[in-house]
Scaffold this active site. Structure first.
Site, PDB file in Angstrom:
ATOM      1  CB  THR A 318      -0.967  -0.410   1.474  1.00 50.96           C
ATOM      2  OG1 THR A 318      -1.642  -1.214   1.358  1.00 50.96           O
ATOM      3  CG2 THR A 318      -1.899   1.377   1.219  1.00 50.96           C
ATOM      4  CD1 TRP A 321      -1.531   0.859  -5.939  1.00 48.19           C
ATOM      5  CD2 TRP A 321      -1.438   2.238  -4.669  1.00 48.19           C
ATOM      6  NE1 TRP A 321      -2.411   1.381  -7.020  1.00 48.19           N
ATOM      7  CE2 TRP A 321      -2.368   2.800  -6.705  1.00 48.19           C
ATOM      8  CE3 TRP A 321      -1.548   4.269  -4.378  1.00 48.19           C
ATOM      9  CZ2 TRP A 321      -3.160   3.601  -6.834  1.00 48.19           C
ATOM     10  CZ3 TRP A 321      -3.021   4.778  -4.665  1.00 48.19           C
ATOM     11  CH2 TRP A 321      -4.080   4.511  -5.675  1.00 48.19           C
ATOM     12  CG  HIS A 322      -0.104   6.090  -1.518  1.00 46.47           C
ATOM     13  ND1 HIS A 322      -0.618   4.866  -0.933  1.00 46.47           N
ATOM     14  CD2 HIS A 322      -1.110   6.720  -1.857  1.00 46.47           C
ATOM     15  CE1 HIS A 322      -1.484   4.657  -0.895  1.00 46.47           C
ATOM     16  NE2 HIS A 322      -2.472   5.809  -1.136  1.00 46.47           N
ATOM     17  N   GLY A 323       3.919   5.347  -4.789  1.00 43.74           N
ATOM     18  CA  GLY A 323       4.928   6.546  -4.654  1.00 43.74           C
ATOM     19  C   GLY A 323       5.811   5.219  -4.710  1.00 43.74           C
TER      20      GLY A 323
END
Lengths: 499, 397
Positions: A318, A321-323
C-alpha cells in the site's frame, strides 16, 4: 485532461454528455470508450498505448480464463491469471518502479545501475489494478466473461475514474456496464455531486494547498512549532479535499452516465482509530488489497504469525503504491505498526475509549503520518518532525512558538482552515440532511460524501419549496465560484502523478 | 423536475457559458493582465502527438473564457472575504497600495551579479582613472513603507541586497576596485527619511511597482549627496500632472474591482529642453525625455524615456564637462530628467536588453569617456535575476 479545468467542464463534458444521450443505447459504451481515450490522450498522447496494451491483455486473459474454467481446466485458468498479473505488474514496475529499483539496487551493491528514467504515465496505478481485477474476478467466478472489447475498454478507460479513482473492481460494475439505466434522478444526483466535488478541489484544496506550499518552501528543520503544525494541517486538508473531491467528481460523473461507483471516502478525519481511518480513507484501494492480496494470503485466519506477515506485506505494498520511493514504504509500515498495535495489543481498550479520545489519537497519528508522505528525504522528514516537536531552532520561548509568517498565514487562512475542519468532520452534511429531511441528502455542503443510491428513492415525497430553492442557489453559487477560481488557476496542482 | 432545480440550474449555467465560449470572438491581448493571450493553437499531427496542441488548447480555453477579467475579480473578492491579504503575487496593502511580493534573493546569483558589476567597474576604472562611481539599489514600496503591508506579512530583509553588494564589491575601501571612487548609496534610509512625516509625498505608485516622480527625485538627491554634486531643489521644477488614469503592473496582477487610478507627475525644467538624443542605433536628433504617446496606453510609466530601450545616448547643453555612464533598469527612466542638468552627455544602457555584455558594448565606443558611473536597478531584481550577469563578459551566467 483533469476534471478541474475549464477545458473539461465547458468543452469536453457538454460534448460528451450531449453525444451520449443522443446516441442509441448500443453505441453508448463504444462512445464512452472513445471519449475516454480522447480524455486520456489529451495530455499524454503516446502513453495511451500502455493503457490499450493493458486493456487488450486482460480482455484476452479474461476470455481464456473463462474458457479454461468452462472446460474444467483449472491449471490453464491459473496460467492465464498469472499472465495477466505478471503483465500488469510488469507494466507497473517498468514505468513506475524501474528507476527506484535501479537506484536502490545500485546503492546496495555499490555500483551505478543505469535507470531508464521513464516518465510515469498518469493513472497507471489505477487502471492496471482495475484490469487485473477483471481477470481475477472471472477466475474466482465473481464475474462473467465480457465478450465485447469496446464494453471492456469502456470499463478500463472510463474517464470519470481513470486517473484518480475510485478503483472500481470489475464485478462491482459488470451489471452497470451492460444493463445500466440512466435516469433523471441519478443524473441530477450526479450533477450535485460533481459540483460539490469540484468545489472541494478548487475552492478548498487548491487554496489551502497554497498555504502548505508556503510552509514547505522553508527549511523544514527550522520552523516555529505552530507554523509546522499549521503546515501539516494545511496539507492534511489539501490532500483530503483534493482526493475526496476528485472521487466525488468521479462518482457524480459516473451517475451522469448511469453508473454507480463505490464510495471512496467517508469522513476519514473523524475516524476513532487507525483501523477505522483505513475503512474511511481511499476505501476502494484498501478493499482491492484486502480482496486480492490480504485474503488470498490467508488474512487473519492462519495464525498470528501469518497474520502479522500478511499485514506487513499489504501495508508495504500500500505504501509503495503511493509512490516509488523509500518514504512511501516507510509510510505504509508506519500504518502497519499502528494497525498491529490496535489489533494485537489494545483491541479491547480502544473500543472502550470515549469517541473524542479515539478521534484525537487517530487524527494525530494521521497528521504525523503525512510528514513522511510529503517529504521524500530523511533530512526533510526528520527536520519537519523535529520542528513539530519544538526543536525547530527557535528555542522554547515565544520565538520558537511562532513568527511573523505564522501569524500572517494564520490570519490569511484561518477562516478557510476552520471551514475545512468543519467540512471534513461531516457536521454540515448532517445539518443539511436534517434540514432537508424530506428529500435527498444532497446539498451545497462543502463536504458531503455518501449519496447512497438507496437514498435516491424519494420519488413520492413532495419537497418543500424553500429547501429546493436554497439548494439551487447554493449549488449555482458554488459552481460559479469554482469557475472563477479555475479561470485564474495560478495554483491548480494534480497531486496523484506519483501514484 | 422541480425537485432537481439545483442540477437543472447548474446545467443551464454550464451550457450557456459553453455556448458563449464558442460564439464569442477571441482576444489576442489582455490590457488588464498586460500579456498576450493564447489564441487557437496551430494544428499538426506532430503537435498533436507531442501533446503540445492539447496543452495549448487547454490554455486557449482558459485565456479566452467569456468574461475572463470579471471571473478573476470575483475570485479576488472571494479570497479577500475569506481573509486572504495577498494573491500570491501581490499584497493588498493599506491605503489601496498593491505591493509586489518579492521572493527571497538567491545568494549565489547575487554573488555572481556582484562579481559582474565589480569586473565592469574595474575595467572602467582602469580605462578612465578618476571615475566617480555610485551604485543605487532601489528598494520597493513595502521596504520603504513597511507600514503599508498587511500585519505580519513576511518579507525578505530589505537591507540584504545592498549590504551584500557593499561587502562583495568592497568599493568603500579606496583603490580596492580600481583607481577611482565608488560608493553603494544607502538609498533605503534616504527614502525612508523622505517618506516619514505627515506631509511626506507618496514616493511609490499604489498600482505600479515603480516609484513616483517624487520618489525618483528623492533618489536623485541621495545620489547627488553621495557623488558630491549640488542637487536641484524642488522649487527648480514646474510640477504638473500628465495622467490621472494610470493603472500599473501591480493593479494588473491584483484584479481588484474598484480602486482609484494613480496620477503621473512630470517635473519639468528648462534644462530638460534642447537635448540631442540617439536611441539604440538610430540617428542623432532633437528629442525629449518624455513620451506622451504612452499616456494613452497601458504601460504609462513608459512616458519616461519611452520605456526600457537598450541604449539611449543624450547630449545636453549643461556645459559641466562631465559625462555619465548610466547602467539601469526601468526605475532610472524617471530619474534621468533630474540627471541631465549635471552632464554634457549621458549614455543610458539596459544590460537586460543589450545583445552583448556591457563591457563589450563599450569596447565599440572608443570615443566615449565617462567621468561618472551610476548603476541604478531594483535591489530585489539584482538579487535574483541572471540578466545582470551581462554586466561584464567574463562573469555571471
Amino acid at each position: 485532461m483533469v476534471f478541474s479545468s475549464l477545458l473539461f467542464l465547458y468543452v469536453f463534458l457538454p460534448l460528451t454528455v450531449g453525444l451520449y444521450y443522443l446516441a442509441p443505447r448500443r453505441f453508448r459504451n463504444p462512445l464512452l470508450f472513445l471519449a475516454s481515450l480522447v480524455f486520456y490522450a489529451w495530455g499524454e498522447p503516446v502513453y495511451i498505448l500502455i493503457m490499450v496494451v493493458s486493456t487488450l491483455l486482460d480482455f484476452c486473459c479474461g476470455l481464456l480464463v473463462g474458457r479454461s474454467r468452462a472446460l474444467g481446466r483449472d491449471r490453464a485458468a491459473r496460467l492465464f491469471v498469472a499472465v495477466s498479473v505478471v503483465g500488469n505488474l510488469g507494466l507497473l514496475v517498468t514505468f513506475k518502479y524501474a528507476d527506484f529499483l535501479a537506484h536502490s539496487l545500485g546503492d546496495l551493491i555499490g555500483l551505478p545501475i543505469p535507470a531508464p528514467g521513464l516518465a510515469l504515465p498518469i493513472g497507471i496505478s489505477f487502471y492496471t489494478f482495475q484490469t487485473m481485477s477483471y481477470t481475477l474476478d472471472v477466475y474466482r467466478g465473481d464475474a462473467r466473461v465480457q465478450g465485447n472489447f469496446l464494453s471492456f475498454g469502456a470499463y478500463v478507460a472510463l474517464f470519470p475514474q481513470l486517473i484518480a479513482g475510485p478503483i472500481v473492481r470489475y464485478h462491482e460494475i459488470a451489471e452497470d456496464l451492460d444493463h445500466r439505466r440512466e435516469s433523471m434522478e441519478l443524473a441530477a444526483a450526479g450533477v450535485r455531486r460533481l459540483v460539490i466535488g469540484l468545489s472541494k478541489k478548487v475552492l478548498v484544496a487548491n487554496s489551502i494547498g497554497y498555504a502548505w506550499d508556503q510552509v514547505k518552501a522553508l527549511d523544514p528543520g527550522g520552523l516555529p512549532v505552530l507554523l509546522a503544525w499549521f503546515g501539516i494541517l494545511a496539507f492534511a486538508f489539501q490532500i483530503y479535499f483534493d482526493f475526496s473531491g476528485y472521487s466525488d467528481m468521479a462518482i457524480g460523473l459516473g451517475n451522469l452516465f448511469g453508473f454507480r461507483f463505490p464510495e471512496n471516502f467517508r469522513y476519514p478525519y473523524s475516524a476513532t482509530s487507525i483501523t477505522d481511518f483505513w475503512r474511511r480513507w481511499h476505501i476502494t484501494l484498501g478493499t482491492w488489497f484486502r480482496e486480492y492480496v490480504y485474503i488470498p494470503l490467508g488474512g487473519s485466519r492462519a495464525g498470528p504469525v501469518r497474520h502479522l506477515r500478511n499485514l506487513l506485506v499489504v501495508w508495504m505494498l500500500t505504501g509503495l503504491w503511493h509512490g516509488a520511493s523509500w518514504n512511501f514504504l516507510f509510510w505504509g509500515l508506519y500504518y502497519a505498526l499502528f494497525l498491529v498495535i490496535e489489533k494485537f495489543l489494545f483491541r479491547e481498550a480502544i473500543s472502550r475509549w470515549p469517541p473524542f479520545l479515539g478521534r484525537a489519537y487517530a487524527f494525530l497519528v494521521v497528521l504525523v503520518g503525512w510528514v513522511p508522505f510529503e517529504f521524500t528525504a530523511v533530512r526533510g522528514i526528520a527536520g519537519y518532525l523535529a520542528s513539530m516537536a519544538g526543536f525547530g531552532g527557535g528555542g522554547f520561548g515565544r520565538a520558537g512558538l511562532w513568527d511573523d509568517r505564522t501569524r500572517y498565514l494564520l490570519g490569511s487562512f484561518g477562516v478557510l482552515l476552520a471551514l475545512a475542519a468543519l467540512g471534513a468532520s461531516g457536521t454540515p452534511a448532517r445539518w443539511l440532511r436534517r434540514l432537508a429531511a424530506s428529500r435527498l441528502p444532497s446539498d451545497g455542503a462543502p463536504s458531503l460524501h455518501p449519496v447512497p443510491v438507496a437514498g435516491l428513492k424519494t420519488g413520492g415525497m413532495a419537497p418543500g419549496f424553500l429547501p429546493v430553492l436554497a439548494e439551487a442557489v447554493g449549488l449555482v453559487l458554488l459552481f460559479l465560484l469554482a469557475t472563477a477560481f479555475l479561470v485564474d488557476a495560478s495554483y491548480n496542482p494534480f497531486l496523484y502523478f506519483r501514484f | 423536475m422541480f425537485r432537481h432545480a439545483a442540477a437543472v440550474f447548474v446545467a443551464l449555467v454550464l451550457s450557456l457559458l459553453a455556448v458563449l465560449n464558442v460564439l464569442q470572438a477571441d482576444r489576442s491581448f489582455s490590457e488588464h493582465e498586460n500579456r498576450y493571450l493564447q489564441e487557437f493553437p496551430a494544428f499538426s499531427l506532430e503537435r498533436l502527438v507531442s501533446g503540445t496542441f492539447g496543452r495549448e488548447f487547454d490554455q486557449y480555453i482558459q485565456d479566452q473564457f467569456p468574461f475572463r477579467d470579471r471571473w478573476i475579480a470575483l475570485k479576488t473578492l472571494a479570497e479577500r472575504a475569506a481573509g486572504r491579504r495577498d494573491n500570491g503575487r501581490i499584497y493588498f496593502g493599506r491605503d489601496g497600495f498593491l505591493l509586489v511580493m518579492d521572493p527571497e534573493s538567491d545568494p549565489d546569483r547575487l554573488a555572481r551579479n556582484s562579481e559582474a558589476l565589480r569586473q565592469l567597474l574595474a575595467t572602467l576604472m582602469t580605462r578612465h582613472p578618476g571615475l566617480s562611481a555610485s551604485i543605487l539599489l532601489v528598494p520597493t514600496a513595502p521596504e520603504v513603507r513597511p507600514d503599508l503591508l498587511p500585519p505580519h506579512a513576511p518579507v525578505p530583509s530589505p537591507e540584504f541586497v545592498a549590504e551584500s553588494v557593499r561587502s562583495l564589491l568592497g568599493c568603500e575601501t579606496p583603490g580596492a576596485v580600481g583607481p577611482g571612487s565608488c560608493s553603494v548609496v544607502d538609498l533605503l534610509s534616504a527614502l525612508r527619511t523622505a517618506a516619514a512625516g505627515p506631509d511626506a509625498p507618496s514616493l511609490y505608485y499604489r498600482t505600479d511597482h515603480h516609484w513616483t516622480t517624487a520618489g525618483a527625485f528623492e533618489a536623485y538627491r541621495a545620489w547627488a549627496r553621495a557623488a558630491g554634486i549640488q542637487p536641484s531643489e524642488r522649487d527648480d521644477f514646474e510640477i504638473r500632472p500628465v495622467s490621472d488614469r494610470f493603472f500599473g503592473t501591480t493593479w494588473s496582477s491584483a484584479h481588484v474591482l474598484s480602486l482609484p487610478p494613480d496620477r503621473i507627475d512630470a517635473w519639468t525644467a528648462p534644462w530638460q529642453d534642447g537635448l540631442e538624443i540617439r536611441v539604440q542605433d538610430g540617428p542623432w536628433g532633437p528629442g525629449s525625455l518624455y513620451h506622451p504617446e504612452f499616456l494613452g496606453k497601458k504601460d504609462q510609466y513608459a512616458y519616461f524615456l519611452g520605456g526600457n530601450q537598450a541604449s539611449v545616448d543624450i547630449r545636453t547643453g549643461a556645459g559641466t564637462g562631465r559625462t555619465l555612464l548610466l547602467i539601469r533598469d526601468s526605475y532610472a527612466n524617471s530619474v534621468v530628467p533630474f540627471l541631465v542638468r549635471h552632464f554634457d552627455r549621458l549614455l543610458v544602457l539596459d544590460p537586460r536588453h543589450l545583445n552583448v555584455p556591457v563591457d563589450r558594448y563599450l569596447d565599440g565606443l572608443p570615443d566615449f569617456e565617462p567621468t561618472d558611473f551610476l548603476f541604478l536597478a531594483r535591489a530585489s531584481s539584482f538579487g535574483r535575476n541572471s540578466e545582470f550577469g551581462r554586466l561584464a563578459g567574463g562573469a555571471g551566467s
